[in-house]
Design a protein around this motif. Sequence first.
Motif, PDB file in Angstrom:
ATOM      1  N   THR A  65       0.838  -1.201   0.000  1.00  0.00           N
ATOM      2  CA  THR A  65       0.000   0.000   0.000  1.00  0.00           C
ATOM      3  C   THR A  65       0.872   1.249   0.000  1.00  0.00           C
ATOM      4  OG1 THR A  65      -1.804  -1.149   1.121  1.00  0.00           O
ATOM      5  CG2 THR A  65      -1.803   1.259   1.260  1.00  0.00           C
ATOM      6  N   ALA A  66       1.913   1.269   0.833  1.00  0.00           N
ATOM      7  CA  ALA A  66       2.822   2.423   0.886  1.00  0.00           C
ATOM      8  C   ALA A  66       3.485   2.647  -0.467  1.00  0.00           C
ATOM      9  CB  ALA A  66       3.874   2.208   1.965  1.00  0.00           C
ATOM     10  N   ARG A  67       3.947   1.589  -1.076  1.00  0.00           N
ATOM     11  CA  ARG A  67       4.607   1.690  -2.380  1.00  0.00           C
ATOM     12  C   ARG A  67       3.632   2.241  -3.430  1.00  0.00           C
ATOM     13  NH1 ARG A  67       4.926  -1.361  -6.907  1.00  0.00           N
ATOM     14  NH2 ARG A  67       6.837  -1.219  -8.116  1.00  0.00           N
ATOM     15  N   ASN A  68       2.439   1.690  -3.466  1.00  0.00           N
ATOM     16  CA  ASN A  68       1.454   2.138  -4.448  1.00  0.00           C
ATOM     17  C   ASN A  68       1.034   3.593  -4.220  1.00  0.00           C
ATOM     18  OD1 ASN A  68       1.502  -0.307  -5.771  1.00  0.00           O
ATOM     19  ND2 ASN A  68      -0.280  -1.110  -4.696  1.00  0.00           N
ATOM     20  N   LEU A  69       0.850   3.978  -2.964  1.00  0.00           N
ATOM     21  CA  LEU A  69       0.491   5.369  -2.669  1.00  0.00           C
ATOM     22  C   LEU A  69       1.604   6.317  -3.093  1.00  0.00           C
ATOM     23  CD1 LEU A  69      -1.194   4.963   0.825  1.00  0.00           C
ATOM     24  CD2 LEU A  69      -2.305   5.742  -1.278  1.00  0.00           C
ATOM     25  N   ALA A  70       2.847   5.945  -2.841  1.00  0.00           N
ATOM     26  CA  ALA A  70       3.982   6.786  -3.230  1.00  0.00           C
ATOM     27  C   ALA A  70       4.059   6.916  -4.752  1.00  0.00           C
ATOM     28  CB  ALA A  70       5.278   6.207  -2.668  1.00  0.00           C
ATOM     29  N   LEU A  71       3.883   5.820  -5.454  1.00  0.00           N
ATOM     30  CA  LEU A  71       3.912   5.863  -6.919  1.00  0.00           C
ATOM     31  C   LEU A  71       2.765   6.719  -7.463  1.00  0.00           C
ATOM     32  CD1 LEU A  71       4.804   2.152  -7.699  1.00  0.00           C
ATOM     33  CD2 LEU A  71       6.273   4.156  -8.049  1.00  0.00           C
ATOM     34  N   ASN A  72       1.580   6.588  -6.883  1.00  0.00           N
ATOM     35  CA  ASN A  72       0.442   7.405  -7.301  1.00  0.00           C
ATOM     36  C   ASN A  72       0.695   8.882  -7.028  1.00  0.00           C
ATOM     37  OD1 ASN A  72      -0.936   5.140  -8.134  1.00  0.00           O
ATOM     38  ND2 ASN A  72      -2.209   5.019  -6.301  1.00  0.00           N
ATOM     39  N   HIS A  73       1.338   9.169  -5.902  1.00  0.00           N
ATOM     40  CA  HIS A  73       1.650  10.550  -5.537  1.00  0.00           C
ATOM     41  C   HIS A  73       2.577  11.183  -6.581  1.00  0.00           C
ATOM     42  CE1 HIS A  73       2.370  13.938  -2.859  1.00  0.00           C
ATOM     43  NE2 HIS A  73       3.644  13.816  -3.172  1.00  0.00           N
ATOM     44  N   VAL A  74       3.603  10.460  -6.961  1.00  0.00           N
ATOM     45  CA  VAL A  74       4.544  10.958  -7.966  1.00  0.00           C
ATOM     46  C   VAL A  74       3.837  11.137  -9.308  1.00  0.00           C
ATOM     47  CG1 VAL A  74       6.600  10.338  -9.313  1.00  0.00           C
ATOM     48  CG2 VAL A  74       6.591  10.033  -6.836  1.00  0.00           C
ATOM     49  N   ASP A  75       3.001  10.194  -9.660  1.00  0.00           N
ATOM     50  CA  ASP A  75       2.270  10.282 -10.929  1.00  0.00           C
ATOM     51  C   ASP A  75       1.373  11.516 -10.956  1.00  0.00           C
ATOM     52  OD1 ASP A  75       1.560   9.210 -13.510  1.00  0.00           O
ATOM     53  OD2 ASP A  75      -0.356   8.609 -12.623  1.00  0.00           O
ATOM     54  N   ARG A  76       0.661  11.755  -9.863  1.00  0.00           N
ATOM     55  CA  ARG A  76      -0.207  12.948  -9.785  1.00  0.00           C
ATOM     56  C   ARG A  76       0.627  14.224  -9.868  1.00  0.00           C
ATOM     57  NH1 ARG A  76      -2.810   9.967  -5.774  1.00  0.00           N
ATOM     58  NH2 ARG A  76      -1.693  11.135  -4.188  1.00  0.00           N
ATOM     59  N   SER A  77       1.783  14.237  -9.223  1.00  0.00           N
ATOM     60  CA  SER A  77       2.662  15.410  -9.261  1.00  0.00           C
ATOM     61  C   SER A  77       3.144  15.683 -10.677  1.00  0.00           C
ATOM     62  CB  SER A  77       3.870  15.202  -8.344  1.00  0.00           C
ATOM     63  OG  SER A  77       3.457  15.083  -7.014  1.00  0.00           O
ATOM     64  N   GLU A  78       3.471  14.643 -11.403  1.00  0.00           N
ATOM     65  CA  GLU A  78       3.928  14.809 -12.781  1.00  0.00           C
ATOM     66  C   GLU A  78       2.811  15.358 -13.658  1.00  0.00           C
ATOM     67  OE1 GLU A  78       5.503  11.000 -13.898  1.00  0.00           O
ATOM     68  OE2 GLU A  78       7.320  11.296 -12.726  1.00  0.00           O
ATOM     69  N   HIS A  79       1.583  14.898 -13.427  1.00  0.00           N
ATOM     70  CA  HIS A  79       0.451  15.408 -14.207  1.00  0.00           C
ATOM     71  C   HIS A  79       0.201  16.881 -13.904  1.00  0.00           C
ATOM     72  CE1 HIS A  79      -0.776  11.845 -16.280  1.00  0.00           C
ATOM     73  NE2 HIS A  79      -0.885  11.143 -15.158  1.00  0.00           N
ATOM     74  N   ARG A  80       0.298  17.261 -12.636  1.00  0.00           N
ATOM     75  CA  ARG A  80       0.107  18.672 -12.273  1.00  0.00           C
ATOM     76  C   ARG A  80       1.174  19.537 -12.928  1.00  0.00           C
ATOM     77  NH1 ARG A  80      -1.424  16.950  -6.628  1.00  0.00           N
ATOM     78  NH2 ARG A  80       0.817  16.772  -6.386  1.00  0.00           N
ATOM     79  N   LEU A  81       2.409  19.043 -12.956  1.00  0.00           N
ATOM     80  CA  LEU A  81       3.504  19.786 -13.559  1.00  0.00           C
ATOM     81  C   LEU A  81       3.280  19.957 -15.056  1.00  0.00           C
ATOM     82  CD1 LEU A  81       6.250  21.157 -13.301  1.00  0.00           C
ATOM     83  CD2 LEU A  81       7.308  18.923 -13.622  1.00  0.00           C
ATOM     84  N   SER A  82       2.907  18.880 -15.733  1.00  0.00           N
ATOM     85  CA  SER A  82       2.696  18.971 -17.182  1.00  0.00           C
ATOM     86  C   SER A  82       1.480  19.842 -17.503  1.00  0.00           C
ATOM     87  CB  SER A  82       2.556  17.589 -17.806  1.00  0.00           C
ATOM     88  OG  SER A  82       1.381  16.965 -17.403  1.00  0.00           O
TER      89      SER A  82
END
Length: 86
Positions: A65-82
Motif C-alpha cells: 500500500t505504501a509503495r502504491n500510494l507513493a507511486l500514485n503521488h509521484v504520478d499525480r505530481s507529474e500530471h500537475r507539472l505537465s
Amino acid sequence: MLDPVTRVATIYETFTSLRKQIARVASRIVPPADIEDIVQETFVRSYEAEMAQKIAHPRAFLLKTARNLALNHVDRSEHRLSDSID
C-alpha cells in the motif's frame, strides 16, 4: 474468526512495528516532504481495508500500500507539472 476490534488492533500493531520501514519504502519514491503523508495515508487505507475484509498478510499489505500510494503521488505530481506547463 477475529472480531473487528481485534482485527483493527492487529493492523495497528503491524503498522507501528513497520512504521520506519514504510517510511523507507516511501523515501525511495517521493520527496522527503511527502514521506509522512504517505505513511499516514498507508495507515488510513489499511485500516479501511481491514474494516471491509480480513487482511491475510498485514505486513505485505501495508508495504505494498505504501509503495502504491507513493507511486500514485509521484504520478499525480507529474500530471500537475505537465498541466501547468501546458
